[in-house]
Design an enzyme around this catalytic site. Structure first.
Site, mmCIF file in Angstrom:
data_model
loop_
_atom_site.group_PDB
_atom_site.id
_atom_site.type_symbol
_atom_site.label_atom_id
_atom_site.label_comp_id
_atom_site.label_asym_id
_atom_site.label_seq_id
_atom_site.Cartn_x
_atom_site.Cartn_y
_atom_site.Cartn_z
ATOM 1 N N TYR A 144 0.850 -1.189 0.000
ATOM 2 C CA TYR A 144 0.000 0.000 0.000
ATOM 3 C C TYR A 144 0.880 1.232 0.000
ATOM 4 O O TYR A 144 1.830 1.323 0.781
ATOM 5 C CB TYR A 144 -0.897 0.002 1.243
ATOM 6 C CG TYR A 144 -1.855 1.177 1.322
ATOM 7 C CD1 TYR A 144 -2.883 1.322 0.391
ATOM 8 C CD2 TYR A 144 -1.724 2.140 2.328
ATOM 9 C CE1 TYR A 144 -3.759 2.395 0.466
ATOM 10 C CE2 TYR A 144 -2.604 3.222 2.405
ATOM 11 C CZ TYR A 144 -3.616 3.340 1.473
ATOM 12 O OH TYR A 144 -4.491 4.401 1.545
ATOM 13 N N ASP A 239 9.231 2.838 0.221
ATOM 14 C CA ASP A 239 8.138 3.484 0.948
ATOM 15 C C ASP A 239 8.317 3.119 2.420
ATOM 16 O O ASP A 239 7.964 2.024 2.852
ATOM 17 C CB ASP A 239 6.786 3.001 0.417
ATOM 18 C CG ASP A 239 5.610 3.581 1.197
ATOM 19 O OD1 ASP A 239 5.849 4.221 2.244
ATOM 20 O OD2 ASP A 239 4.461 3.378 0.769
ATOM 21 N N LYS A 267 3.527 8.769 9.126
ATOM 22 C CA LYS A 267 3.359 8.115 10.433
ATOM 23 C C LYS A 267 4.341 8.637 11.498
ATOM 24 O O LYS A 267 4.178 9.755 11.950
ATOM 25 C CB LYS A 267 3.361 6.603 10.262
ATOM 26 C CG LYS A 267 2.216 6.223 9.299
ATOM 27 C CD LYS A 267 1.838 4.787 9.141
ATOM 28 C CE LYS A 267 0.558 4.701 8.330
ATOM 29 N NZ LYS A 267 0.560 3.823 7.210
HETATM 30 C C1 LIG Z 1 0.003 4.381 5.802
HETATM 31 C C2 LIG Z 1 0.809 4.155 4.604
HETATM 32 C C3 LIG Z 1 0.756 5.012 3.499
HETATM 33 C C4 LIG Z 1 -0.254 6.124 3.384
HETATM 34 O O1 LIG Z 1 -0.057 7.099 4.350
HETATM 35 P P1 LIG Z 1 -1.302 8.102 4.685
HETATM 36 O O2 LIG Z 1 -0.692 9.062 5.651
HETATM 37 O O3 LIG Z 1 -2.362 7.219 5.277
HETATM 38 O O4 LIG Z 1 -1.726 8.725 3.436
HETATM 39 C C5 LIG Z 1 1.629 4.811 2.469
HETATM 40 N N1 LIG Z 1 2.524 3.820 2.505
HETATM 41 C C6 LIG Z 1 2.603 2.961 3.542
HETATM 42 C C7 LIG Z 1 3.642 1.888 3.535
HETATM 43 C C8 LIG Z 1 1.737 3.090 4.611
HETATM 44 O O5 LIG Z 1 1.804 2.214 5.612
#
Ligand SMILES: *Cc1c(COP(=O)(O)O)cnc(C)c1O
Length: 426
Positions: A144, A239, A267
Site C-alpha cells: 500500500y 516506501d 506516520k
Molecule cells: C500508511 C501508509 C501510506 C499512506 O499514508 P497516509 O498518511 O495514510 O496517506 C503509504 N505507505 C505505507 C507503507 C503506509 O503504511
C-alpha cells in the site's frame, strides 16, 4: 464490555459521514460489529466513550512509537500553537526537522515535507517519472502506498502485465502505467523490467510489507531489486511510511543495508500530526520546483504544529536509540508468548515479525506475498479480534494489517495480552 455510547455515536456519524468514518478500515467491515469511539488515550492505553480501557496495538496505525499523548510532543504542539498555526511562509523549524531527518537516514541529502504518506508516495513517483523521463512504475501486489490513482491498481486479466483499476474513478489510462509484481519474487520483477525495457521510471516497495500483514523481504530480495534498478537505470523507491523511524534510526535502508534512490515517510515522522515527506539525493530532489521542473506544492506543507510534533518525536528517538532494542525485545516477548499459547491450543498459525511490526495469520503455511497472506484472512481471525477486544486488547480490525508495538507497553501489558490470547482460545 459495553459499547452502547460507541454504537450511538456511530449511528449519528453514519448520517453525515459516508460509512460513519473518515478512512474505511476504521469501520470494522472485515471483522463485523461497530467501531469503537475513542474518548482519549495515554501511553499504551485507549479509553473509549463507554469507559472501557483498551491496550492499544494499532497506535494510530504507527505514529505513536512512544505511546499516546507523549509529553514532549504535546508540549511542543501547545507552545507552537500559541504563536500561530500556519503562515504559508518559511519557518526555521522546517529546516531543523529536515536537517535532523537527513542526519538520521542514510543516503538522503534533501527532504520535502507534505501532509500525508499518500502525498509523499504520489509526489515521489511524479519526481521519479520527471527525473527519468519514463512513465511506467512497478509496484507489488499487496503493498500500500496511499490512495493516489497510480497505486489503486490490481492485477490485470490473463496475459497482460499491466494493471487495471481496483477502484471506480481510476482511469484505464492511469492503470496501464502501473505494472504489478509479486512480493519476494525477484525473477518476476526481472521479467517485467525486461518486457518494458527503458520504460520503467521506478520500482516502489514497502521494504518490510505491512499492509498485507507483516511480510519480511526474503534474504537477497531488496539487494536484488537494487541491482535490477542499477542495470535498468530505474529508481528504487523505499516506501518507509511505516518502517521509517520504527525499525531503526535510519529505517529499512539501515536495517538491511540497501540504498534506495528515494524514500517516503509518514506516520512516526509526524508524531501523530498529519505529516509525510519524501527524500533523496540532492541531484534527484533538486529536480523539484522551484529549482527543477517537477511541480509539487502544499498550502499546509511544513505546517508549524506538524513540524513541532515531528521534531519532538525525532529528537526523542535520536536521543534514545536504545528504543529500538526495547521495541525488539518487547515484541519478541509478545511473539514468544503468543506462540506458546497457540501451540498449546493446537491452533494453526503463522507469525511474521520484523522488529516492532508483527502479525498473526491463522494458517500454518508460510506467508511471503499477497496470495499467501490471504490464507489467514478467515473466520478465526474475526474470533481472535473480537475475543481480544472483549478482554481489553485492541488489534487492527483486519488480518491484512500489522500490529504496531509502542515503547509505552510494559511487560505487564504484554503478559496481560498473552493471557487475553489464552482466554480467547480457552
Ligand atoms: C500508511 C501508509 C501510506 C499512506 O499514508 P497516509 O498518511 O495514510 O496517506 C503509504 N505507505 C505505507 C507503507 C503506509 O503504511
Amino acid at each position: 464490555m459495553l459499547y452502547q455510547r460507541s454504537s450511538q455515536l456511530f449511528a449519528e456519524a453514519e448520517k453525515v459521514i459516508p460509512g460513519g468514518v473518515n478512512s474505511p478500515v476504521r469501520a470494522f467491515k472485515s471483522v463485523g460489529g461497530t467501531p469503537i469511539f475513542v474518548q482519549e488515550a495515554k501511553g499504551a492505553y485507549l479509553y473509549d466513550v463507554d469507559g472501557n480501557r483498551l491496550v492499544d496495538y494499532i497506535n494510530s496505525w504507527g505514529p505513536m512509537l512512544l505511546g499516546h499523548a507523549y509529553p514532549p510532543v504535546v508540549e511542543a504542539v501547545i507552545e507552537k500553537a500559541k504563536k500561530g498555526t500556519s503562515f504559508g511562509m518559511p519557518t526555521e523549524i522546517e529546516t531543523e526537522i529536515a536537517a535532523l531527518a537527513v542526519s538520521m537516514v542514510p543516503n538522503i541529502d534533501k527532504i520535502r515535507f507534505v501532509n500525508s504518506g499518500t502525498e509523499a508516495c504520489m509526489s515521489a513517483i511524479r519526481l521519479a517519472r520527471g527525473y527519468t523521463d519514463r512513465e511506467k512504475i512497478i509496484k507489488f501486489k499487496g503493498c500500500y502506498h496511499g490512495h493516489s490513482d497510480s497505486f489503486l491498481i490490481q492485477a490485470g486479466s490473463g496475459a497482460v502485465t499491466f494493471g487495471s483499476p481496483n477502484s471506480p474513478g481510476v482511469t484505464q489510462g492511469t492503470a496501464k502505467d502501473t505494472l504489478l509484481a509479486t512480493y519476494n519474487d525477484l525473477a518476476n520483477v526481472a521479467s517485467i523490467l525486461e518486457a518494458n525495457k527503458g520504460e520503467v521510471a521506478a520500482i516502489i516497495i514497502e521494504p518490510v510489507a505491512g499492509n498485507m500483514g507483516c511480510i519480511p523481504p526474503k534474504p537477497g530480495f531488496l539487494e536484488g531489486l537494487r541491482q535490477l534498478c542499477d542495470t535498468h537505470e530505474t529508481l528504487l523507491i523505499f516506501d518507509e511510511v511505516m518502517t521509517g523511524f520504527r525499525l531503526a534510526r535510519g529505517g529499512a535502508q539501515e536495517l538491511f543495508g540497501v540504498r534506495a534512490d528515494l524514500v517516503t515517510f509518514g506516520k512516526v515522522i509526524g508524531g501523530g500530526l498529519p505529516v509525510g515527506a519524501f527524500a533523496g539525493s540532492a541531484q534527484v530532489m533538486d529536480y523539484l520546483a522551484p529549482v527543477g521542473p517537477v511541480y509539487q506544492a502544499g498550502t499546509l506543507s511544513g505546517n508549524p504544529l506538524a513540524m513541532a510534533a515531528g521534531l519532538a518525536m525525532l529528537q526523542a528517538i535520536n536521543n534514545d536509540l536504545a528504543v529500538f532494542e526495547r521495541l525488539e525485545e518487547k515484541t519478541a516477548y509478545l511473539e514468544q508468548g503468543m506462540r506458546r499459547v497457540l501451540e498449546a491450543k493446537q491452533i494453526k498459525y503463522t507469525i511474521n515479525r520484523v522488529g516492532s511490526m508483527i502479525s498473526v495469520f491463522f494458517d500454518e503455511r508460510e506467508v511471503v506475498d499477497f496470495d499467501t497472506a490471504g490464507y489467514g484472512n478467515n473466520d478465526q481471525f474475526k474470533t481472535f479480534f473480537h475475543g481480544l477486544l472483549k478482554e481489553g486488547v485492541y488489534i487492527a480490525p483486519s488480518s491484512y494489517e500489522t500490529w504496531f508495538i509502542t515503547d509505552a507497553l510494559t511487560y505487564d501489558d504484554l503478559d496481560f495480552t498473552i493471557q487475553a490470547v489464552e482466554k480467547v482460545f480457552a
